[in-house]
Design a protein around this motif. Structure first.
Motif, PDB file in Angstrom:
ATOM      1  N   THR A 471     -20.624  -0.717  -2.728  1.00 44.58           N
ATOM      2  CA  THR A 471     -19.993  -2.040  -2.795  1.00 44.58           C
ATOM      3  C   THR A 471     -20.350  -2.975  -1.651  1.00 44.58           C
ATOM      4  O   THR A 471     -20.121  -4.173  -1.738  1.00 44.58           O
ATOM      5  N   GLY A 472     -20.913  -2.428  -0.562  1.00 45.35           N
ATOM      6  CA  GLY A 472     -21.016  -3.205   0.659  1.00 45.35           C
ATOM      7  C   GLY A 472     -19.790  -2.972   1.512  1.00 45.35           C
ATOM      8  O   GLY A 472     -18.923  -2.156   1.195  1.00 45.35           O
ATOM      9  N   ASP A 473     -19.692  -3.686   2.618  1.00 41.67           N
ATOM     10  CA  ASP A 473     -18.612  -3.471   3.572  1.00 41.67           C
ATOM     11  C   ASP A 473     -17.298  -4.058   3.062  1.00 41.67           C
ATOM     12  O   ASP A 473     -17.115  -5.278   3.035  1.00 41.67           O
ATOM     13  N   LEU A 474     -16.383  -3.183   2.684  1.00 42.93           N
ATOM     14  CA  LEU A 474     -15.049  -3.595   2.243  1.00 42.93           C
ATOM     15  C   LEU A 474     -13.964  -3.167   3.229  1.00 42.93           C
ATOM     16  O   LEU A 474     -12.779  -3.189   2.904  1.00 42.93           O
ATOM     17  N   GLY A 475     -14.392  -2.764   4.432  1.00 45.70           N
ATOM     18  CA  GLY A 475     -13.438  -2.247   5.393  1.00 45.70           C
ATOM     19  C   GLY A 475     -12.349  -3.242   5.756  1.00 45.70           C
ATOM     20  O   GLY A 475     -11.171  -2.893   5.811  1.00 45.70           O
ATOM     21  N   PHE A 476     -12.719  -4.487   5.989  1.00 46.27           N
ATOM     22  CA  PHE A 476     -11.747  -5.519   6.361  1.00 46.27           C
ATOM     23  C   PHE A 476     -10.710  -5.702   5.256  1.00 46.27           C
ATOM     24  O   PHE A 476      -9.499  -5.709   5.508  1.00 46.27           O
ATOM     25  N   GLU A 477     -11.177  -5.830   4.017  1.00 48.35           N
ATOM     26  CA  GLU A 477     -10.276  -6.066   2.890  1.00 48.35           C
ATOM     27  C   GLU A 477      -9.369  -4.869   2.626  1.00 48.35           C
ATOM     28  O   GLU A 477      -8.166  -5.025   2.369  1.00 48.35           O
ATOM     29  N   LEU A 478      -9.926  -3.653   2.699  1.00 46.04           N
ATOM     30  CA  LEU A 478      -9.118  -2.464   2.425  1.00 46.04           C
ATOM     31  C   LEU A 478      -8.086  -2.217   3.521  1.00 46.04           C
ATOM     32  O   LEU A 478      -6.974  -1.755   3.240  1.00 46.04           O
ATOM     33  N   ALA A 479      -8.440  -2.526   4.775  1.00 45.47           N
ATOM     34  CA  ALA A 479      -7.468  -2.383   5.853  1.00 45.47           C
ATOM     35  C   ALA A 479      -6.292  -3.329   5.637  1.00 45.47           C
ATOM     36  O   ALA A 479      -5.124  -2.955   5.830  1.00 45.47           O
ATOM     37  N   PHE A 480      -6.584  -4.539   5.202  1.00 48.58           N
ATOM     38  CA  PHE A 480      -5.538  -5.532   4.920  1.00 48.58           C
ATOM     39  C   PHE A 480      -4.626  -5.059   3.784  1.00 48.58           C
ATOM     40  O   PHE A 480      -3.391  -5.056   3.911  1.00 48.58           O
ATOM     41  N   VAL A 481      -5.216  -4.646   2.681  1.00 52.66           N
ATOM     42  CA  VAL A 481      -4.438  -4.240   1.512  1.00 52.66           C
ATOM     43  C   VAL A 481      -3.597  -3.000   1.822  1.00 52.66           C
ATOM     44  O   VAL A 481      -2.426  -2.907   1.426  1.00 52.66           O
ATOM     45  N   THR A 482      -4.186  -2.047   2.532  1.00 50.86           N
ATOM     46  CA  THR A 482      -3.453  -0.808   2.851  1.00 50.86           C
ATOM     47  C   THR A 482      -2.233  -1.102   3.707  1.00 50.86           C
ATOM     48  O   THR A 482      -1.128  -0.607   3.436  1.00 50.86           O
ATOM     49  N   ALA A 483      -2.401  -1.902   4.749  1.00 56.25           N
ATOM     50  CA  ALA A 483      -1.266  -2.254   5.605  1.00 56.25           C
ATOM     51  C   ALA A 483      -0.218  -3.034   4.819  1.00 56.25           C
ATOM     52  O   ALA A 483       0.991  -2.834   5.006  1.00 56.25           O
ATOM     53  N   LEU A 484      -0.680  -3.884   3.926  1.00 56.82           N
ATOM     54  CA  LEU A 484       0.234  -4.693   3.112  1.00 56.82           C
ATOM     55  C   LEU A 484       1.109  -3.817   2.219  1.00 56.82           C
ATOM     56  O   LEU A 484       2.295  -4.091   2.014  1.00 56.82           O
ATOM     57  N   VAL A 485       0.555  -2.739   1.718  1.00 56.80           N
ATOM     58  CA  VAL A 485       1.278  -1.845   0.808  1.00 56.80           C
ATOM     59  C   VAL A 485       2.104  -0.809   1.561  1.00 56.80           C
ATOM     60  O   VAL A 485       3.237  -0.496   1.184  1.00 56.80           O
ATOM     61  N   VAL A 486       1.565  -0.283   2.649  1.00 58.88           N
ATOM     62  CA  VAL A 486       2.180   0.856   3.330  1.00 58.88           C
ATOM     63  C   VAL A 486       3.304   0.438   4.270  1.00 58.88           C
ATOM     64  O   VAL A 486       4.342   1.120   4.359  1.00 58.88           O
ATOM     65  N   TYR A 487       3.147  -0.654   4.977  1.00 59.21           N
ATOM     66  CA  TYR A 487       4.116  -0.993   6.022  1.00 59.21           C
ATOM     67  C   TYR A 487       5.535  -1.259   5.516  1.00 59.21           C
ATOM     68  O   TYR A 487       6.496  -0.724   6.106  1.00 59.21           O
ATOM     69  N   PRO A 488       5.740  -2.049   4.465  1.00 59.04           N
ATOM     70  CA  PRO A 488       7.130  -2.342   4.059  1.00 59.04           C
ATOM     71  C   PRO A 488       7.982  -1.108   3.784  1.00 59.04           C
ATOM     72  O   PRO A 488       9.095  -0.999   4.338  1.00 59.04           O
ATOM     73  N   PRO A 489       7.528  -0.138   2.969  1.00 56.68           N
ATOM     74  CA  PRO A 489       8.406   1.027   2.743  1.00 56.68           C
ATOM     75  C   PRO A 489       8.600   1.872   4.004  1.00 56.68           C
ATOM     76  O   PRO A 489       9.701   2.392   4.245  1.00 56.68           O
ATOM     77  N   LEU A 490       7.559   2.025   4.812  1.00 52.83           N
ATOM     78  CA  LEU A 490       7.713   2.810   6.039  1.00 52.83           C
ATOM     79  C   LEU A 490       8.661   2.124   7.019  1.00 52.83           C
ATOM     80  O   LEU A 490       9.486   2.786   7.666  1.00 52.83           O
ATOM     81  N   ARG A 491       8.568   0.825   7.117  1.00 50.97           N
ATOM     82  CA  ARG A 491       9.451   0.099   8.039  1.00 50.97           C
ATOM     83  C   ARG A 491      10.895   0.140   7.542  1.00 50.97           C
ATOM     84  O   ARG A 491      11.833   0.293   8.341  1.00 50.97           O
TER      85      ARG A 491
END
Length: 501
Positions: A471-491
């Motif tokens: 796909t090419g470099d998707l690291g920036f986008e995946l880091a954003f999406v992962t934090a967006l999904v994971v942080y609210p329930p953990l917090r």
């Protein structure tokens, strides 16, 4: 004045009395100044001694809001911004048009987080890393600060290399890159050592002659910009990889956004500050990066530019572009070389604040001392890395973007979801009291998850992940999406178990 701002003002007023009951930077700084006879002399020269302690209300008198525009202009009207644009055609093989499209859209999106967090500096009087404690806690913010310090040093190293290369090109190589690096680093040190007021004064003026110089450079070499080389059609993987580098250049400013506005009063107009910052970042970055892309696309077709770039990197290229105007061109090269000092000075300033967060002991050391520490680290690293600059910059920008993407997302979610976008829900008196701050487990796990997911999507010279190969470099986008999904329930779980918001 809004009720939230009034509540924060009350908290800050209470804090000025309460800080003496706790071991804070304010009380330590005051006792230090009494015992150190040379400190009052520095104060008389206008040196800022305050470190990471909240700025009290009576010191928050800076109402020159337009400084936010000129400050961010100065940080980005320089040769590193120009060079980042060169990466599009020279490293990623993108045409001028494709490079400029990526540059515009990625910058337009990536600037939003740092521009927003600038508006919280006046409302809370907190430095950016202290603001992050309200997500990461007093102790788990430390590894994040270490990463941020590495990022600041990295950008300052790269800027020092560019400045040194450009100064060297003025003498046709008779002055070494090392000497040039030392000169620009020391000038930046002086500005950052003085602190907030001098830093803003310097940034308010420094960008003007540099912008004029870039305009003259375009006028002198513009005729060659009509003759770019042919590039293959852009592919999604290549576009995404360049987009990651561009995002890394901009999102990393989140690590210090509020540092440069916390001396403004709580009723400072947030919308005005946001737009001053947004356009102060967007305009010079897009213009100079696109200019870099246009020049980079033409280098192979202009023999003098090719030779200059091969012999002296960006400094040699700019020297070749200005060579038709002789001695005046060398004078302009001096201005371009010194253009990096504004960026480096702001970096040293944030470095000096971040360093104090690492240990309570460091609160006893005045802020400006860490500007000296940062300079002593940057100069040898810049000298050592000067001859592998292109690969170093492209790799570094991508890596910084991965963690900064998740970090900015976590801070935004904390502010808008768990504190309801209300500055009154930050207990300012808790800034240095671990028992009153979150544990930070949710934040650190979310950041780790975001960066972990980014690893298989990285596309760097030294490593290409399995996802990135397709796909090419998707690291920036995946880091954003992962934090967006994971942080609210953990917090939410952290708050439920600990009772701390």
């Amino acid at each position: 004045m809004s009720q939230a701002v009034k509540d924060v003002e009350k908290d800050l007023s209470d804090l000025e009395d309460e800080t003496r009951k706790h071991t804070t930077a304010t009380s330590v700084d005051e006792s230090y100044m009494v015992t150190a006879g040379w400190v009052p002399r520095l104060l008389s020269w206008g040196v800022e001694t305050r470190g990471i302690s909240p700025v009290p209300l009576h010191e928050r008198t800076d109402v020159a809001y337009s400084r936010m525009f000129t400050f961010w202009m100065a940080i980005n009207v320089n040769t590193p911004t120009f060079f980042t644009g060169l990466l599009g055609p020279l490293v990623y093989g993108l045409s001028t048009r494709d490079s400029c499209l990526v540059i515009f859209f990625m910058n337009a999106l990536s600037i939003i987080p740092p521009a927003y967090f600038v508006t919280l500096g006046p409302k809370l009087g907190l430095r950016q890393t202290i603001l992050a404690r309200y997500s990461f806690g007093q102790y788990l913010i430390i590894p994040i600060v270490v990463v941020n310090l590495v990022g600041i040093l990295g950008f300052n190293v790269l800027s020092s290399i560019l400045g040194g290369q450009t100064l060297s090109s003025i003498t046709d190589g008779r002055m070494s890159w090392t000497v040039g690096i030392v000169i620009v680093a020391v000038i930046a040190l002086v500005v950052s050592f003085m602190g907030y007021t001098v830093l803003h004064w310097y940034e308010r003026l420094s960008w003007i002659p540099v912008l004029i110089t870039f305009l003259i450079t375009v006028g002198v070499g513009g005729k060659h910009l009509k003759n770019p080389v042919e590039f293959a059609p852009a592919t999604a993987p290549v576009v995404l990889s360049f987009a990651s580098a561009i995002a890394g250049f901009m999102v990393s400013y989140v690590g210090g956004s509020a540092d440069f506005s916390c001396y403004m009063p709580p009723d400072a107009p947030s919308k005005l500050l946001f737009w001053y910052t947004y356009f102060g970042l967007l305009i010079p970055t897009v213009v100079l990066q696109c200019l870099g892309a246009a020049v980079g696309a033409c280098i192979p077709n202009v023999p003098s530019w090719q030779v200059g770039y091969e012999n002296g990197s960006t400094g040699g290229l700019l020297a070749a572009m200005l060579s038709p105007i002789g001695g005046f061109g060398k004078f302009l090269l001096v201005l371009l070389a010194l253009s990096v000092t504004g960026n480096i000075a702001a970096g040293f300033y944030s470095f000096s604040l971040n360093f104090q967060v690492i240990s309570p002991f460091l609160l006893r050391v005045p802020r400006y001392v860490f500007s000296l520490v940062g300079t002593s680290i940057v100069i040898p690293l810049a000298v050592a890395g000067a001859h592998s600059f292109v690969d170093t910059l492209s790799d570094f920008l991508g890596i910084i973007g991965y963690w900064a993407s998740a970090y900015a997302t976590i801070l935004a979610l904390e502010h808008f979801i768990f504190r309801h976008g209300n500055v009154a829900e930050y207990d300012i008196s808790a800034w240095n009291r671990a028992s009153k701050l979150p544990y930070g487990v949710a934040a650190i796990l979310s950041l780790a998850a975001g960066f972990g997911i980014a690893v298989p999507a990285m596309d760097q010279v030294w490593y290409v992940g399995p996802i990135a190969k397709t796909t090419g470099d998707l690291g920036f986008e995946l880091a954003f999406v992962t934090a967006l999904v994971v942080y609210p329930p953990l917090r939410w779980l952290e708050i439920r178990l600990s009772g701390r918001v």
